[in-house]
Design a protein around this motif. Structure first.
Motif, short mmCIF file in Angstrom:
data_model
loop_
_atom_site.label_atom_id
_atom_site.label_comp_id
_atom_site.label_asym_id
_atom_site.label_seq_id
_atom_site.Cartn_x
_atom_site.Cartn_y
_atom_site.Cartn_z
N GLY A 52 2.84 6.77 -8.10
CA GLY A 52 2.06 7.87 -8.67
C GLY A 52 2.94 9.01 -9.17
O GLY A 52 2.75 9.53 -10.27
N PHE B 85 -1.26 -1.92 -6.02
CA PHE B 85 -2.68 -1.86 -5.65
C PHE B 85 -3.52 -1.17 -6.72
O PHE B 85 -4.59 -1.64 -7.08
CB PHE B 85 -2.86 -1.17 -4.29
N ARG B 86 -3.00 -0.06 -7.20
CA ARG B 86 -3.73 0.57 -8.31
C ARG B 86 -2.93 0.29 -9.57
O ARG B 86 -1.92 0.91 -9.83
CB ARG B 86 -3.86 2.08 -8.08
N SER B 87 -3.41 -0.65 -10.33
CA SER B 87 -2.58 -1.14 -11.43
C SER B 87 -3.01 -0.60 -12.78
O SER B 87 -2.37 -0.85 -13.79
CB SER B 87 -2.60 -2.66 -11.44
N ASP B 88 -4.09 0.15 -12.80
CA ASP B 88 -4.48 0.72 -14.08
C ASP B 88 -3.41 1.71 -14.47
O ASP B 88 -2.83 2.40 -13.62
CB ASP B 88 -5.82 1.43 -13.94
N ASN B 89 -3.10 1.75 -15.72
CA ASN B 89 -2.21 2.78 -16.23
C ASN B 89 -0.74 2.61 -15.87
O ASN B 89 0.08 3.46 -16.17
CB ASN B 89 -2.68 4.16 -15.72
N TYR C 128 3.43 -3.52 -15.16
CA TYR C 128 4.02 -4.29 -14.08
C TYR C 128 4.31 -5.71 -14.51
O TYR C 128 3.84 -6.18 -15.55
CB TYR C 128 3.14 -4.26 -12.83
N HIS D 237 0.80 -1.21 0.00
CA HIS D 237 0.00 0.00 0.00
C HIS D 237 0.84 1.27 0.00
O HIS D 237 0.61 2.19 -0.75
CB HIS D 237 -0.90 0.02 1.24
N GLN E 132 2.27 3.44 -3.12
CA GLN E 132 1.48 4.10 -4.16
C GLN E 132 1.98 5.51 -4.44
O GLN E 132 1.92 5.99 -5.56
CB GLN E 132 0.01 4.12 -3.77
N TRP E 133 2.45 6.15 -3.41
CA TRP E 133 2.89 7.53 -3.57
C TRP E 133 3.98 7.63 -4.62
O TRP E 133 3.86 8.37 -5.59
CB TRP E 133 3.40 8.10 -2.23
N THR F 32 -0.28 -6.90 -2.18
CA THR F 32 -1.05 -7.65 -3.17
C THR F 32 -0.66 -9.13 -3.18
O THR F 32 -1.51 -9.98 -3.38
CB THR F 32 -0.88 -7.06 -4.57
N ARG G 111 2.36 -6.85 -8.67
CA ARG G 111 1.19 -6.03 -9.01
C ARG G 111 0.95 -4.97 -7.94
O ARG G 111 0.87 -5.29 -6.76
CB ARG G 111 -0.06 -6.94 -9.09
#
Lengths: 341, 341
Positions: free
Chosen positions: A140, A156-160, A163, A133, A136-137, A197, A154
């Motif tokens: 991003g 947590f936010r894997s769209d875009n 990986y 978690h 993510q920073w 994940t 993978r």
DNA sequence: CTGAAAGCGCTTACAG
DNA sequence: CTGAAAGCGCTTACAG
């Protein structure tokens, strides 16, 4: 040795700097005879191009960063990391890239080194070990500045985001199915951290296998671990009162800790309780315990991560790409033979 | 965001590029009011200087290399490396240096990446993990090109090169003296590789302690190990026929392997046989075995290696310098109490 | 296939 | 304290 420049080689050889630059970069349009002459002069003089000058002019540094974020406290105990680094380093050597390592202990450190990572003229791309978690920073931010990035595991936010990962759900499913097939009924699991994940995916595979065979999912047979031997040991102690007859541990190290706890409690492995680990690092087989486990191709993982990243660097990093590697069930001694039901 | 340059900040602020450069580099001679104005513009715009341009102009890259040479096969198993890297990375972050990692598996790889390491405009200095015979080549080359270098672990040819090490002789001496003091008579040792200075130095400390107390040095109580758990296990099997009543192992991992072999042979620890390890990594105390051992300050070692290197980079690297760190005997449960003679 | 020239984005004496 | 200018050592259109 007076520090040589392109200019010197050009003068020595009687050609222009452009031409020397071309042979340096393997540009095809150089007459063979000239190329040889220049090459010879370079060889003889021991000339080496100035990396920063090259980068400045070409906008390519041929160095990639590996970011191991704050969440990586098990860096010290988990053989995953040396193997990953080995694969990454090997691929970098092979493809003539340099590897810059960023080990970030705290969020403050993360913010402190961010400028160096994101700054222009240093990195061509980055690898981020993640799945946690807290990472993510940084992911991003890299995306924001349009730096090519490959996340290892993978996110947590894997769209875009591109990986690479192993198919954890499938692997865990396979491990647990194996235990079911052997006739085990009360199969417990020691998971990875729920904030990761990997932890979640392997748990999902565990649940899926039970459900498929019509076995109940019991919350008290699920204990969160932390990928350490100690964590496995304590998790097992929490499981013991609920009398599991098998345990799927999300890492070899945890499996070893769990087996230690089980043996201390007087249980015989695999007769009374079976174990499956995850990783298949040497420790899984070199011990007195020969662990049945899921083999992850971690070195290969590192290699492919680098190759994916280089591909993104050289051919554009949109749209995001995904690479999923397969695992393999390695059967050794900690599960025993099939029981009759 | 269109890629900003110094020029842009200068224009925005109404000063010259020189001035912007000066505030960037904390040059004192800038009027405070101007400095603030420039800083504000930089902050607001998110401007980041171009690393390669800086390096080209200033001849400083603020990146150092860490070379882990071919000999480092135990990279994967020995907790020494993650701890070392942790210290190094931490110090780099702290001092605003970047760390480039070179993991070299083979001599060919070594030669292949040598240009990148030695090339101008990339590294300000280099750390080489060593102590192994095979590493002399790369050390020699770095010295040849006058690259600032700090060797981690005393190298075989140590004249003319700066290095950092722990006092291995003294540490081993201390460990063995402890065993003697407890009344042990047949003290064996499982050494590090004889091709490494650590291996040799710790053996020397062992011998010195025996001699001092008038105990004989018996060749069959000395077995060469390789710093792995497995190696310790097999070394112990070779020692068993000679009935040692104590073992000084040159690493915790080997001590653990040796204890495993001793227990398998039915020996009670520490009653029948005592063990002292070396390192004091968490595994020494977190196991069911609470190992008496020598604590090495490995993270600190990494930190000081970096600080020494930076010092050499910034203040000249001649004459060579040496840093020797102290160790500490940590008494736990594997040696028992004193015996009567 | 080759060269002259501009340019990459900074730093650093030098002069004031 | 500040600016104009040269220079760090390459690459890369552009023209031929």
């Amino acid at each position: 040795m007076p520090t040589l420049t392109l200019e010197d080689i050009a003068r020595q050889t009687g050609v222009s700097r452009s031409t020397v630059s071309r042979v340096l970069n393997n540009h095809p349009s150089v007459r063979e005879e000239v190329r040889q002459r220049v090459l010879a002069a370079i060889e003889a003089s021991g000339y080496q191009p100035h990396a920063a000058a090259r980068t400045l002019a070409s906008k390519r540094s041929f160095t990639i960063g590996l970011i191991l974020p704050q969440s990586v406290s098990f860096f010290f105990t988990d053989p995953y990391y040396p193997h990953l680094i080995k694969g990454i380093a090997q691929a970098c050597n092979q493809h003539d890239y340099t590897l810059a390592l960023f080990l970030v202990g705290t969020r403050e450190e993360e913010e402190k080194i961010f400028p160096r990572i994101s700054g222009k003229g240093f990195l061509d791309g980055v690898l981020i070990q993640s799945g946690h978690h807290g990472d993510q920073w940084i992911i991003g931010r890299m995306l924001d500045i349009k730096m090519p990035v490959v996340v290892c595991g993978r996110p947590f936010r894997s769209d875009n985001v591109s990986y690479i990962d192993v198919d954890n759900i499938r692997a865990a499913h396979q491990a647990v199915s194996h235990l079911i097939r052997l006739g085990r009924q009360r199969i417990a699991t020691i998971t990875g951290p729920f904030a990761s994940t990997v932890g979640l995916d392997r748990l999902e595979g565990y649940k899926k296998a039970l459900q498929e065979r019509g076995l109940p999912i019991q919350e008290n047979l699920i204990v969160e671990g932390d990928f350490t031997e100690e964590g496995g040991y304590y998790a097992m102690q929490r499981l013991l009162p609920h009398q599991p007859d098998a345990v799927f541990a999300a890492s070899d190290l945890m499996a070893l800790g769990a087996i230690r706890a089980a043996k201390e409690a007087g249980l015989r492995v695999p007769e009374q309780i079976a174990f499956v680990g995850f990783d298949d690092f040497p420790l899984a087989s070199s011990n007195e315990i020969r662990l049945t486990t899921i083999r992850q191709p971690v070195v290969q993982f590192g290699i492919q991560a680098v190759e994916l990243l280089i591909d993104l660097i050289e051919h554009g990093h949109q749209p995001p790409r995904r690479v999923i590697l397969d695992t393999e069930l390695i059967i050794r001694d900690t599960c025993g033979a099939a029981r009759r039901q």
